[in-house]
Design a protein around this motif. Structure first.
Motif, PDB file in Angstrom:
ATOM      1  N   ASP A  10      82.776 -66.619  22.330  1.00  0.00           N
ATOM      2  CA  ASP A  10      81.566 -65.868  21.949  1.00  0.00           C
ATOM      3  C   ASP A  10      80.396 -66.425  22.752  1.00  0.00           C
ATOM      4  O   ASP A  10      80.234 -67.650  22.838  1.00  0.00           O
ATOM      5  CB  ASP A  10      81.304 -66.022  20.440  1.00  0.00           C
ATOM      6  CG  ASP A  10      80.335 -64.974  19.907  1.00  0.00           C
ATOM      7  OD1 ASP A  10      79.302 -64.721  20.570  1.00  0.00           O
ATOM      8  OD2 ASP A  10      80.603 -64.427  18.829  1.00  0.00           O
TER       9      ASP A  10
ATOM     10  N   GLN B  36      83.649 -57.948  11.267  1.00  0.00           N
ATOM     11  CA  GLN B  36      82.297 -57.536  11.629  1.00  0.00           C
ATOM     12  C   GLN B  36      81.288 -58.581  11.149  1.00  0.00           C
ATOM     13  O   GLN B  36      81.349 -59.052  10.014  1.00  0.00           O
ATOM     14  CB  GLN B  36      81.977 -56.171  11.003  1.00  0.00           C
ATOM     15  CG  GLN B  36      80.692 -55.544  11.511  1.00  0.00           C
ATOM     16  CD  GLN B  36      80.519 -54.120  11.032  1.00  0.00           C
ATOM     17  OE1 GLN B  36      81.387 -53.546  10.387  1.00  0.00           O
ATOM     18  NE2 GLN B  36      79.379 -53.527  11.357  1.00  0.00           N
ATOM     19  N   LYS B  37      80.414 -58.981  12.066  1.00  0.00           N
ATOM     20  CA  LYS B  37      79.380 -59.954  11.729  1.00  0.00           C
ATOM     21  C   LYS B  37      78.373 -59.326  10.762  1.00  0.00           C
ATOM     22  O   LYS B  37      78.084 -58.142  10.879  1.00  0.00           O
ATOM     23  CB  LYS B  37      78.650 -60.409  12.996  1.00  0.00           C
ATOM     24  CG  LYS B  37      79.557 -61.013  14.072  1.00  0.00           C
ATOM     25  CD  LYS B  37      78.764 -61.242  15.357  1.00  0.00           C
ATOM     26  CE  LYS B  37      79.683 -61.747  16.483  1.00  0.00           C
ATOM     27  NZ  LYS B  37      78.959 -61.916  17.754  1.00  0.00           N
ATOM     28  N   PRO B  38      77.779 -60.124   9.837  1.00  0.00           N
ATOM     29  CA  PRO B  38      78.094 -61.536   9.550  1.00  0.00           C
ATOM     30  C   PRO B  38      79.409 -61.659   8.780  1.00  0.00           C
ATOM     31  O   PRO B  38      79.768 -60.786   8.006  1.00  0.00           O
ATOM     32  CB  PRO B  38      76.905 -61.975   8.694  1.00  0.00           C
ATOM     33  CG  PRO B  38      76.460 -60.716   8.015  1.00  0.00           C
ATOM     34  CD  PRO B  38      76.695 -59.609   9.000  1.00  0.00           C
TER      35      PRO B  38
ATOM     36  N   ASP C 181      84.820 -62.380  20.685  1.00  0.00           N
ATOM     37  CA  ASP C 181      83.676 -61.479  20.713  1.00  0.00           C
ATOM     38  C   ASP C 181      83.952 -60.394  21.753  1.00  0.00           C
ATOM     39  O   ASP C 181      84.689 -60.613  22.721  1.00  0.00           O
ATOM     40  CB  ASP C 181      82.413 -62.273  21.078  1.00  0.00           C
ATOM     41  CG  ASP C 181      81.148 -61.424  20.987  1.00  0.00           C
ATOM     42  OD1 ASP C 181      81.163 -60.416  20.258  1.00  0.00           O
ATOM     43  OD2 ASP C 181      80.159 -61.791  21.646  1.00  0.00           O
TER      44      ASP C 181
ATOM     45  N   THR D 243      82.732 -58.927  16.066  1.00  0.00           N
ATOM     46  CA  THR D 243      81.656 -58.155  16.682  1.00  0.00           C
ATOM     47  C   THR D 243      80.679 -57.665  15.621  1.00  0.00           C
ATOM     48  O   THR D 243      81.016 -57.620  14.430  1.00  0.00           O
ATOM     49  CB  THR D 243      82.224 -56.954  17.455  1.00  0.00           C
ATOM     50  OG1 THR D 243      81.164 -56.214  18.057  1.00  0.00           O
ATOM     51  CG2 THR D 243      83.013 -56.033  16.535  1.00  0.00           C
ATOM     52  N   SER D 244      79.509 -57.308  16.066  1.00  0.00           N
ATOM     53  CA  SER D 244      78.505 -56.777  15.139  1.00  0.00           C
ATOM     54  C   SER D 244      78.578 -55.259  15.041  1.00  0.00           C
ATOM     55  O   SER D 244      77.906 -54.651  14.221  1.00  0.00           O
ATOM     56  CB  SER D 244      77.103 -57.191  15.598  1.00  0.00           C
ATOM     57  OG  SER D 244      76.862 -56.729  16.917  1.00  0.00           O
ATOM     58  N   LYS D 245      79.413 -54.631  15.888  1.00  0.00           N
ATOM     59  CA  LYS D 245      79.475 -53.168  15.943  1.00  0.00           C
ATOM     60  C   LYS D 245      80.833 -52.643  15.479  1.00  0.00           C
ATOM     61  O   LYS D 245      81.859 -52.927  16.090  1.00  0.00           O
ATOM     62  CB  LYS D 245      79.190 -52.685  17.367  1.00  0.00           C
ATOM     63  CG  LYS D 245      77.775 -53.011  17.838  1.00  0.00           C
ATOM     64  CD  LYS D 245      77.505 -52.429  19.208  1.00  0.00           C
ATOM     65  CE  LYS D 245      76.079 -52.720  19.646  1.00  0.00           C
ATOM     66  NZ  LYS D 245      75.788 -52.178  20.996  1.00  0.00           N
TER      67      LYS D 245
ATOM     68  N   GLN E 198      76.918 -68.146  16.791  1.00  0.00           N
ATOM     69  CA  GLN E 198      78.156 -67.547  16.282  1.00  0.00           C
ATOM     70  C   GLN E 198      79.347 -68.468  16.506  1.00  0.00           C
ATOM     71  O   GLN E 198      80.238 -68.574  15.659  1.00  0.00           O
ATOM     72  CB  GLN E 198      78.401 -66.199  16.961  1.00  0.00           C
ATOM     73  CG  GLN E 198      77.435 -65.104  16.542  1.00  0.00           C
ATOM     74  CD  GLN E 198      77.531 -64.768  15.061  1.00  0.00           C
ATOM     75  OE1 GLN E 198      78.577 -64.938  14.439  1.00  0.00           O
ATOM     76  NE2 GLN E 198      76.427 -64.320  14.493  1.00  0.00           N
TER      77      GLN E 198
END
Length: 231
Positions: free
Chosen positions: A9, A99-101, A55, A80-82, A14
């Motif tokens: 990442d 998915q983050k968080p 990531d 990932t955040s998406k 992260q």
């Protein structure tokens, strides 16, 4: 058995978060954490890595590009955040998609899935030989490599033909070929991969496995004949 894993990442925060969760897990052994795909690839090529926490959005080489460049893929848990990447992650046969968080509970659930899949792949290996895990009809099945006769393109799926039955798997021929042990199988046609040990007869046009004639691609004839003769 602990799974050897790495974290990839470009975000330092992260990486710290994920490595902390890894170190707290009794099921994982952290081999390293990396800010970019190039460093990660070097580690994968020089160590036995069972699992990558990966990531997707990274500079220069993203997570998908890293996987495309690997000859043998460890298990992958995408981070990932998406959520938009979930469908593409499925194409890469990801073990899980976080998915983050990320909560500790959700992380541990993904790790448990990875360890169970690892055990499924390698249990009784010495007794039964190499095996792979396929997903067919929403179920994960262990198939022994020695029992696979050929793999055939079947629309958006592939058909894995074994001694016992056939399985439809949502995969590309190229993607599935990477899961097979090197030197045991060869792609002889755009629509066929064959198990070299199962070929009974062959000529310049066909390889025969049982009563089935598998067509051989003309532009790969020499390579195919050589592989069959040396099998």
């Amino acid at each position: 058995m602990k799974l050897n894993c790495i974290v990839v990442d470009d975000s330092a925060i992260q990486r710290i978060t994920i490595t902390k969760l890894v170190n707290e897990s009794t099921l994982l052994n952290l081999v390293g954490d990396f800010a970019n795909a190039l460093e990660a690839k070097n580690c994968i090529n020089n160590n036995t890595i069972d699992l990558i926490f990966l990531d997707i959005e990274m500079p220069l080489i993203n997570g998908f590009d890293l996987l495309d460049g690997l000859k043998t893929k460890p298990q992958i848990i995408f981070i990932t955040s998406k959520a938009d990447y979930a469908v593409k992650a499925f194409d890469y046969e990801a073990t899980d998609f976080l998915q983050k968080p990320i909560s500790k509970e959700r992380f541990n659930k993904a790790v448990k899935k990875a360890t169970e899949l690892h055990a499924l792949r390698y249990e009784n290996h010495e007794e039964h030989g190499d095996s792979i895990v396929i997903k067919s009809n929403l179920k994960k099945l262990k198939v022994y490599v020695s029992k696979i006769k050929w793999i055939e393109a079947y629309g958006d799926y592939i058909k894995v033909v074994t001694d016992d039955e056939s399985h439809l798997v949502l995969s590309t021929m190229k993607g599935f070929e990477k899961e097979l042990p090197e030197g045991k199988f060869i792609r002889v046609h755009k629509s066929y991969i064959i198990n070299l040990d199962r070929v009974e007869k062959f000529n310049s046009k066909f390889a025969e496995i049982g009563n089935t004639k598998i067509p051989l691609s003309r532009n790969k004839k020499e390579e195919i004949v050589k592989a069959i003769e040396n099998a």
